[in-house]
Design a protein around this motif. Structure first.
Motif, mmCIF file in Angstrom:
data_model
loop_
_atom_site.group_PDB
_atom_site.id
_atom_site.type_symbol
_atom_site.label_atom_id
_atom_site.label_comp_id
_atom_site.label_asym_id
_atom_site.label_seq_id
_atom_site.Cartn_x
_atom_site.Cartn_y
_atom_site.Cartn_z
ATOM 1 N N ARG A 44 -7.721 -9.801 -0.759
ATOM 2 C CA ARG A 44 -9.024 -10.389 -0.460
ATOM 3 C C ARG A 44 -10.040 -9.299 -0.723
ATOM 4 N NH1 ARG A 44 -6.252 -13.064 3.917
ATOM 5 N NH2 ARG A 44 -6.552 -15.293 3.678
ATOM 6 N N SER A 45 -10.952 -9.555 -1.649
ATOM 7 C CA SER A 45 -11.936 -8.542 -2.009
ATOM 8 C C SER A 45 -13.179 -9.205 -2.578
ATOM 9 C CB SER A 45 -11.353 -7.589 -3.057
ATOM 10 O OG SER A 45 -12.336 -6.713 -3.550
ATOM 11 N N GLU A 46 -14.313 -8.615 -2.282
ATOM 12 C CA GLU A 46 -15.563 -9.105 -2.851
ATOM 13 C C GLU A 46 -15.642 -8.821 -4.346
ATOM 14 O OE1 GLU A 46 -18.864 -7.560 -0.621
ATOM 15 O OE2 GLU A 46 -18.128 -8.432 1.245
ATOM 16 N N ALA A 89 -2.593 1.865 -5.347
ATOM 17 C CA ALA A 89 -3.777 2.367 -6.043
ATOM 18 C C ALA A 89 -4.665 1.208 -6.503
ATOM 19 C CB ALA A 89 -3.366 3.237 -7.232
ATOM 20 N N MET A 90 -4.065 0.144 -7.013
ATOM 21 C CA MET A 90 -4.826 -1.030 -7.455
ATOM 22 C C MET A 90 -5.511 -1.692 -6.268
ATOM 23 S SD MET A 90 -5.845 -3.009 -9.879
ATOM 24 C CE MET A 90 -4.824 -2.621 -11.270
ATOM 25 N N ALA A 91 -4.805 -1.837 -5.152
ATOM 26 C CA ALA A 91 -5.391 -2.448 -3.957
ATOM 27 C C ALA A 91 -6.596 -1.645 -3.477
ATOM 28 C CB ALA A 91 -4.338 -2.556 -2.853
ATOM 29 N N LYS A 92 -6.482 -0.333 -3.491
ATOM 30 C CA LYS A 92 -7.598 0.523 -3.076
ATOM 31 C C LYS A 92 -8.766 0.405 -4.060
ATOM 32 C CE LYS A 92 -4.909 3.909 -0.493
ATOM 33 N NZ LYS A 92 -5.541 3.786 0.810
ATOM 34 N N GLU A 93 -8.478 0.408 -5.351
ATOM 35 C CA GLU A 93 -9.523 0.314 -6.378
ATOM 36 C C GLU A 93 -10.273 -1.014 -6.280
ATOM 37 O OE1 GLU A 93 -11.942 1.385 -9.548
ATOM 38 O OE2 GLU A 93 -10.518 2.660 -8.473
ATOM 39 N N LEU A 94 -9.542 -2.081 -6.008
ATOM 40 C CA LEU A 94 -10.160 -3.401 -5.890
ATOM 41 C C LEU A 94 -10.856 -3.599 -4.542
ATOM 42 C CD1 LEU A 94 -7.391 -5.657 -7.470
ATOM 43 C CD2 LEU A 94 -9.638 -5.090 -8.454
ATOM 44 N N GLY A 95 -10.601 -2.717 -3.596
ATOM 45 C CA GLY A 95 -11.179 -2.868 -2.263
ATOM 46 C C GLY A 95 -10.527 -3.986 -1.478
ATOM 47 N N GLU A 97 -8.797 -6.053 1.252
ATOM 48 C CA GLU A 97 -8.781 -5.992 2.709
ATOM 49 C C GLU A 97 -7.438 -5.422 3.164
ATOM 50 O OE1 GLU A 97 -8.417 -9.677 5.547
ATOM 51 O OE2 GLU A 97 -10.459 -9.541 4.728
ATOM 52 N N ASN A 98 -7.467 -4.413 4.027
ATOM 53 C CA ASN A 98 -6.254 -3.801 4.573
ATOM 54 C C ASN A 98 -5.308 -3.310 3.468
ATOM 55 O OD1 ASN A 98 -4.595 -2.932 6.697
ATOM 56 N ND2 ASN A 98 -3.435 -4.842 6.640
ATOM 57 N N ASP A 99 -5.870 -2.821 2.361
ATOM 58 C CA ASP A 99 -5.081 -2.333 1.217
ATOM 59 C C ASP A 99 -4.030 -3.349 0.762
ATOM 60 O OD1 ASP A 99 -6.513 0.029 1.061
ATOM 61 O OD2 ASP A 99 -5.087 1.146 2.302
ATOM 62 N N GLY A 100 -4.368 -4.620 0.867
ATOM 63 C CA GLY A 100 -3.442 -5.672 0.435
ATOM 64 C C GLY A 100 -2.200 -5.754 1.302
ATOM 65 N N GLY A 101 -2.250 -5.131 2.482
ATOM 66 C CA GLY A 101 -1.090 -5.143 3.373
ATOM 67 C C GLY A 101 -0.010 -4.165 2.974
ATOM 68 N N LEU A 102 -0.328 -3.274 2.025
ATOM 69 C CA LEU A 102 0.672 -2.304 1.559
ATOM 70 C C LEU A 102 0.652 -1.050 2.433
ATOM 71 C CD1 LEU A 102 -0.113 -2.671 -2.222
ATOM 72 C CD2 LEU A 102 1.930 -3.501 -1.046
ATOM 73 N N ALA A 103 1.813 -0.569 2.768
ATOM 74 C CA ALA A 103 1.938 0.659 3.559
ATOM 75 C C ALA A 103 1.572 1.865 2.720
ATOM 76 C CB ALA A 103 3.381 0.816 4.061
ATOM 77 N N ALA A 104 1.188 2.937 3.366
ATOM 78 C CA ALA A 104 0.859 4.184 2.656
ATOM 79 C C ALA A 104 2.112 4.770 2.008
ATOM 80 C CB ALA A 104 0.228 5.179 3.612
ATOM 81 N N ARG A 105 3.261 4.591 2.618
ATOM 82 C CA ARG A 105 4.518 5.142 2.095
ATOM 83 C C ARG A 105 5.578 4.035 2.123
ATOM 84 N NH1 ARG A 105 5.323 11.195 3.958
ATOM 85 N NH2 ARG A 105 5.096 11.522 1.754
ATOM 86 N N PRO A 106 6.207 3.748 0.998
ATOM 87 C CA PRO A 106 7.209 2.673 0.977
ATOM 88 C C PRO A 106 8.534 3.100 1.615
ATOM 89 C CG PRO A 106 7.115 3.720 -1.152
ATOM 90 C CD PRO A 106 6.026 4.346 -0.322
ATOM 91 N N VAL A 107 9.106 2.206 2.371
ATOM 92 C CA VAL A 107 10.464 2.371 2.885
ATOM 93 C C VAL A 107 11.197 1.092 2.511
ATOM 94 C CG1 VAL A 107 11.933 2.661 4.901
ATOM 95 C CG2 VAL A 107 9.705 3.809 4.794
ATOM 96 N N LEU A 108 12.248 1.211 1.734
ATOM 97 C CA LEU A 108 12.962 0.035 1.252
ATOM 98 C C LEU A 108 14.207 -0.190 2.108
ATOM 99 C CD1 LEU A 108 12.701 0.806 -2.544
ATOM 100 C CD2 LEU A 108 11.200 -0.612 -1.144
ATOM 101 N N ASP A 109 14.293 -1.365 2.675
ATOM 102 C CA ASP A 109 15.435 -1.752 3.490
ATOM 103 C C ASP A 109 15.917 -3.122 3.036
ATOM 104 O OD1 ASP A 109 15.441 0.469 5.236
ATOM 105 O OD2 ASP A 109 13.853 -0.430 6.433
ATOM 106 N N PRO A 110 17.220 -3.383 3.141
ATOM 107 C CA PRO A 110 17.699 -4.740 2.824
ATOM 108 C C PRO A 110 17.108 -5.738 3.802
ATOM 109 C CG PRO A 110 19.541 -3.217 3.105
ATOM 110 C CD PRO A 110 18.291 -2.480 3.492
ATOM 111 N N ALA A 111 16.827 -6.939 3.295
ATOM 112 C CA ALA A 111 16.262 -7.995 4.150
ATOM 113 C C ALA A 111 17.289 -8.475 5.143
ATOM 114 C CB ALA A 111 15.790 -9.164 3.288
#
Length: 111
Positions: A44-46, A89-95, A97-111
């Motif tokens: 979500r971005s203006e 980086a794209m979420a930040k560049e586009l502005g 909301e909440n960085d698109g819900g992406l964490a600053a550091r990825p942690v991959l776990d099985p669902a």
């Protein structure tokens, strides 16, 4: 393993992967393989046209007729981490909301 300032922990490729932070799912979908990675998120971005949030898919892949060399789990981690770094980086560049819900550091776990 440290890549692009993010932590990556081995996990299964495909639907079994999702990015987790603090127990809350981040991003819509994360896919990783020995030669590709993809992160999908909602923005979500203006800066984006329309009133509805945009669904964004960021992918990275290796293009070669040769099979990739190296440990398959490390390759999956690397592609997932690079895709996450580009998506954040794209979420930040586009502005987004909440960085698109992406964490600053990825942690991959099985669902």
């Amino acid at each position: 393993m440290e890549l692009c300032d993010g932590n990556a922990i081995s996990a299964e490729a495909g639907r079994a992967l999702k990015v987790i932070t603090g127990g809350v799912p981040v991003g819509e979908r994360v896919l990783a393989a020995v030669d590709a990675g993809s992160v999908q998120f909602v923005c979500r971005s203006e800066k984006l046209p329309g009133s509805q949030p945009a669904h964004i898919d960021i992918g990275v892949e290796r293009w070669s007729p040769e099979d990739p060399e190296g440990d398959p789990e490390k390759l999956k981690d690397a592609y997932a981490t690079v895709a996450h770094s580009f998506a954040l980086a794209m979420a930040k560049e586009l502005g987004c909301e909440n960085d698109g819900g992406l964490a600053a550091r990825p942690v991959l776990d099985p669902a």
